[in-house]
Design an enzyme around this catalytic site. Structure first.
Site, PDB file in Angstrom:
ATOM      1  CG  HIS A   1      -1.841   1.125   1.323  1.00  0.00           C
ATOM      2  ND1 HIS A   1      -3.146   1.067   0.845  1.00  0.00           N
ATOM      3  CD2 HIS A   1      -1.702   2.381   1.844  1.00  0.00           C
ATOM      4  CE1 HIS A   1      -3.745   2.212   1.069  1.00  0.00           C
ATOM      5  NE2 HIS A   1      -2.894   3.031   1.675  1.00  0.00           N
TER       6      HIS A   1
ATOM      7  CG  ASP B   1       1.028  -9.142  -1.379  1.00  0.00           C
ATOM      8  OD1 ASP B   1       1.019  -7.940  -1.032  1.00  0.00           O
ATOM      9  OD2 ASP B   1       1.838  -9.607  -2.201  1.00  0.00           O
TER      10      ASP B   1
ATOM     11  CD  GLU C   1       0.109   3.187   5.053  1.00  0.00           C
ATOM     12  OE1 GLU C   1       0.348   4.363   4.693  1.00  0.00           O
ATOM     13  OE2 GLU C   1      -0.905   2.873   5.715  1.00  0.00           O
TER      14      GLU C   1
END
Length: 623
Positions: free
Chosen positions: A517, A565, A574
């Site tokens: 992310h 994932d 993230e």
């Protein structure tokens, strides 16, 4: 007598043979008489006199010695021959083999390959290069990054707020976790500079650190003597936002065109203390650059009256929704302890250590409450780090009164926290794969584990450096290697020793997250500009990111060791600045490169002598 014979004697013919025989007989008799005389005389002389007066019987028979003239000295020919022969033999036996060996081509011994911690550390540091904001240096090695945020702070902030680091997958610059990250990087550099040099990352680390501290100096008026505000973040947004901002838009930082507000606060004691800690710690790193170190210390000391003022004792996130949504601060007195210790080590001013050891400060911070959540180091909780930092003071310098009582309590509390990390005491749960749940089963477990691993490894190194073999958990004596084993087990989990056999550090190992992310990593580096919402198709695709954000440690798996994932699962996929700072610190403490102990002295270079020095002797009296 015949008259013609003037010589006298008979003129008859003489028998020459007979005469010769008579003469020979006479000489023989004379010789025998001489020998007898000598023998009789010799018998009357003692040995010393004989040595003075008589030569050996056959001395006249010895040959005269021959000598060789070497210019400055003459030596016996025999000695000369022996010497030359000996040299020749030595040459053949000793020198010639050495010459032959030296003339052969050399094969350098192959150094041992770097361990996994070193390899991962090389990767982890690259994450900071990918997170840089501002005008990037030419040597920046991240090919898909460019200049960005060049208008940050304008026109409201004098000098602007260009530079620093984006926090994670968004383009927001949160100053609170950024300052904490710089403090942790400095701490690792001070303790393990020799290891960074051994793996050729020392200069890189200092560049990463200076990029951050240069920016932190812009977050307040560092040329002033007293402050009335501090800038808390640049950019922002909320999860449900519908107007262009750093959350609503999915753009590379190079493409940002929306307004990026600058948040400030006149009452931000926690942030002021954290920035002061970061600048103080960095000044110890940059002691070889005295002008820069002085600037950092001045900035830190300027912040002290700001964050200690009772009228400003509020948390930076109070009343700031875009800060509370991501980095909500819950205390400030842990930052007081943290900043006080760093300010003292940087300046030697006892005011700061007195503040950090004043009983009301740790009591208000609940430093001795022995609550598990307060034993977990993070951007929001500096208690474990601050108490370990001051335990260092006690272990190495032992200042005694008036600090000993409080330092001893910090030391004991640190030991209790270390005991809590160990599996046998069941303070924290663990996944079936062995990952400790320091965040009580909440998301992003890896960040907390990384920081705890660093503190545990560092505490073991402190004890080893003082010759202390371990510490007590209640009545049980625990050896230092147990802490190292704990730290290694947690970092090994992050690097791939887990049920999924997945590394949670991008670019390390064969299997790692591919859909991180992160805005910059998801959008192709094709020189095309995407608008605020055009980038969403790259966020929502199931394809891997076109750009690997090498070295990023993601949030991590859930409490069942499961990891999905997916980009939209930001709690898992993230990375964050503070998480990677903890990872870097833990990795350098565990790597086998360089000496295994710490640098005991650099931290205390500015600390004055603890005892009154012996006065010099009086000058010699002159009449």
């Amino acid at each position: 007598m015949h008259p013609g014979n003037v010589w006298g004697g008979s003129l008859d013919a003489v028998d020459s043979d007979r005469i010769a025989a008579e003469e020979e007989e006479r000489l023989r008799n004379t010789r025998e008489w001489d020998r007898g005389a000598i023998h009789s005389q010799r018998s009357e002389l003692d040995e010393t006199q004989q040595g003075w007066l008589l030569a050996p019987q056959d001395s006249w028979r010895k040959k005269k010695k021959k000598y060789v003239n070497l210019g400055c000295v003459s030596v016996s020919r025999t000695v000369c021959l022996w010497t030359v022969g000996t040299i020749a033999v030595l040459f053949l036996v000793v020198a010639l083999p050495i010459i032959i060996v030296k003339s052969l081509p050399r094969h350098k011994s192959t150094p041992p390959p770097p361990d996994n911690y070193t390899l991962a550390l090389h990767k982890a540091l690259q994450f900071f290069d990918a997170q840089k904001s501002g005008k990037l240096p030419k040597k920046n090695k991240v090919s898909w990054r460019g200049d960005s945020g060049l208008r940050d702070g304008q026109p409201d902030v004098v000098g602007g707020l260009v530079g620093g680091y984006y926090d994670g997958g968004s383009n927001i610059k949160f100053h609170f976790p950024m300052a904490f990250s710089m403090t942790m990087l400095s701490w690792s550099l001070i303790e393990y500079s020799h290891k960074y040099k051994a793996i050729d990352e020392y200069d890189h680390m200092r560049d990463v650190l200076k990029w951050g501290t240069d920016y932190l100096l812009l977050t307040f008026n560092n040329s002033a003597t007293r402050l009335d505000h501090i800038y808390t973040q640049v950019g922002g947004g909320l999860r449900d936002s519908e107007s262009p901002d750093d959350i609503y838009c999915w753009q590379k930082p190079e493409d940002m065109s929306y307004d990026r507000p600058v948040l400030s606060s006149t009452s931000a004691a926690d942030l002021g203390a954290e920035v002061a800690a970061a600048l103080s710690a960095a000044s110890i790193v940059f002691t070889d650059k005295p002008d820069y170190a002085k600037k950092l210390k001045k900035g830190a000391e300027t912040l002290y009256p700001f964050f200690r003022s009772k009228s400003r004792r509020k948390r930076y996130s109070d009343g700031q929704p875009t800060a509370q949504a991501f980095y909500n601060s819950t205390s400030m007195f842990d930052e007081f302890m943290w900043a006080g210790a760093w300010l003292y080590y940087a300046t030697g001013n006892k005011t700061y250590i007195q503040m950090a050891t004043t009983p009301s400060v740790p009591q208000t911070a609940k430093a001795f409450a022995n609550r598990p959540e307060l034993m977990v180091p993070s951007w929001n909780n500096k208690l474990p780090g601050a108490m370990l930092l001051m335990t260092r003071y006690r272990l190495f310098l032992n200042p005694g009164f008036p600090y000993e009582n409080m330092l001893n309590r910090y030391h004991n509390a640190t030991g209790i926290s270390m005991c809590a990390y160990l599996k046998q005491y069941n303070v924290f749960n663990r996944t079936s794969g062995g990952l400790m749940q320091l965040n009580m089963g909440k998301p992003r477990p890896l960040e907390y584990v990384a920081h705890a691993s660093f503190l545990a490894s560092l505490f073991a190194d402190y004890l080893n450096s003082t010759g202390v073999p371990g510490w007590y958990c209640g009545p049980t004596f625990v050896e230092n290697h147990v802490l190292k084993d704990f730290a290694q087990s947690q970092i090994d989990y992050i690097l791939g020793d887990n049920p999924l056999k997945m590394s949670y550090v991008v670019g390390f190992g064969k299997k790692f997250p591919r859909r991180v992310h992160h805005r910059g990593a998801t959008i192709p580096n094709d020189k095309k500009r995407r608008s605020c919402r055009e980038g969403l198709k790259y966020r929502d695709t199931k394809n891997p990111n076109p750009n690997n954000i090498t070295g990023a440690m993601v949030g991590g798996p859930n409490r069942f060791d499961e990891f999905h994932d997916l980009r939209n699962n930001y709690n898992a996929s993230e990375p964050t600045l503070s998480g990677n700072a903890g990872l870097v610190a833990a990795l350098i403490s565990l790597t086998s490169s360089g000496r295994q102990l710490i640098d005991k002295n650099t931290m205390f270079n500015s600390v004055p002598p603890l005892y009154t020095p012996t006065p010099p002797p009086p000058k010699a009296w002159k009449p």
